[in-house]
Design an enzyme around this catalytic site. Sequence first.
Site, short mmCIF file in Angstrom:
data_model
loop_
_atom_site.label_atom_id
_atom_site.label_comp_id
_atom_site.label_asym_id
_atom_site.label_seq_id
_atom_site.Cartn_x
_atom_site.Cartn_y
_atom_site.Cartn_z
N HIS A 63 0.85 -1.19 0.00
CA HIS A 63 0.00 0.00 0.00
C HIS A 63 0.89 1.25 0.00
CE1 HIS A 63 -3.86 -1.99 1.82
NE2 HIS A 63 -3.36 -2.69 0.81
N GLU A 65 0.77 4.07 1.56
CA GLU A 65 1.12 4.65 2.87
C GLU A 65 2.16 3.80 3.60
OE1 GLU A 65 -1.89 3.82 1.59
OE2 GLU A 65 -3.46 4.63 2.87
N CYS A 93 -5.53 1.96 5.82
CA CYS A 93 -6.13 0.76 6.41
C CYS A 93 -5.43 0.49 7.75
CB CYS A 93 -5.98 -0.43 5.46
SG CYS A 93 -4.27 -1.05 5.39
N CYS A 96 -1.69 0.06 7.38
CA CYS A 96 -0.97 1.32 7.09
C CYS A 96 -1.00 2.25 8.30
CB CYS A 96 -1.57 2.00 5.88
SG CYS A 96 -1.29 1.06 4.36
N1 LIG Z 1 -5.37 3.25 1.68
C1 LIG Z 1 -5.01 2.29 0.82
N2 LIG Z 1 -5.84 1.27 0.64
C2 LIG Z 1 -5.45 0.31 -0.22
N3 LIG Z 1 -6.09 -0.82 -0.58
C3 LIG Z 1 -5.29 -1.44 -1.49
N4 LIG Z 1 -4.17 -0.75 -1.70
C4 LIG Z 1 -4.23 0.35 -0.92
C5 LIG Z 1 -3.36 1.46 -0.72
O1 LIG Z 1 -2.27 1.59 -1.31
N5 LIG Z 1 -3.81 2.40 0.16
#
Ligand SMILES: Nc1nc2[nH]cnc2c(=O)[nH]1
Length: 166
Positions: A63, A65, A93, A96
């Site tokens: 992801h 973040e 999420c 993250c």
């Molecule tokens: N916030 C966020 N949700 C995700 N869901 C799948 N990939 C991501 C991402 O890079 N950031």
Amino acid sequence: MTGTNHSNQARDDERFLRHSFTIARRAVSHGNHPFGAVLVDRNGSLLLEAENGFMPSRDGTAHAERLLATVACTTLSPEVLAAATLYSSAEPCAMCAGAIYWAGIGRVVYGLGEQRLRELTGNHPDNPTLDLPCRNVFDSGQRKTEVVGPLLEEEAAIVHEGAWTR
Ligand SMILES: Nc1nc2[nH]cnc2c(=O)[nH]1
């Protein structure tokens, strides 16, 4: 803080959040999911950018973040991190939010909320959205993380148009 500083901050928040939307579009152009994140220091200087890195290895933990948090805490001082703001095109999420917390980043501003993201992605296998607000993760920590969002949510949603069809 004066009223002027407040409005400067609000203006900067929108400007940098829109920049995270640009990074999210860049991720799509690289064959990835529409997520982007940027880190900005206390003086409003751009420090880092990261885009979703799912492909080519189908890394579901890549992801934007989380990738940014790892680079941030391995290259910047704790003082800079604590005073920095992470702008994310979508709500971090739980994974993250944990990474942002452990990196010691002091402030988060996000566009699209987790609930809205869930509505947009449906049950797409690449994004089985976790139903856990990032504030719940941050509030269970020992140091404070300020959170602003959802912000510019309609603009943030447009970035996802056509991204979750199968
Ligand atoms: N916030 C966020 N949700 C995700 N869901 C799948 N990939 C991501 C991402 O890079 N950031």
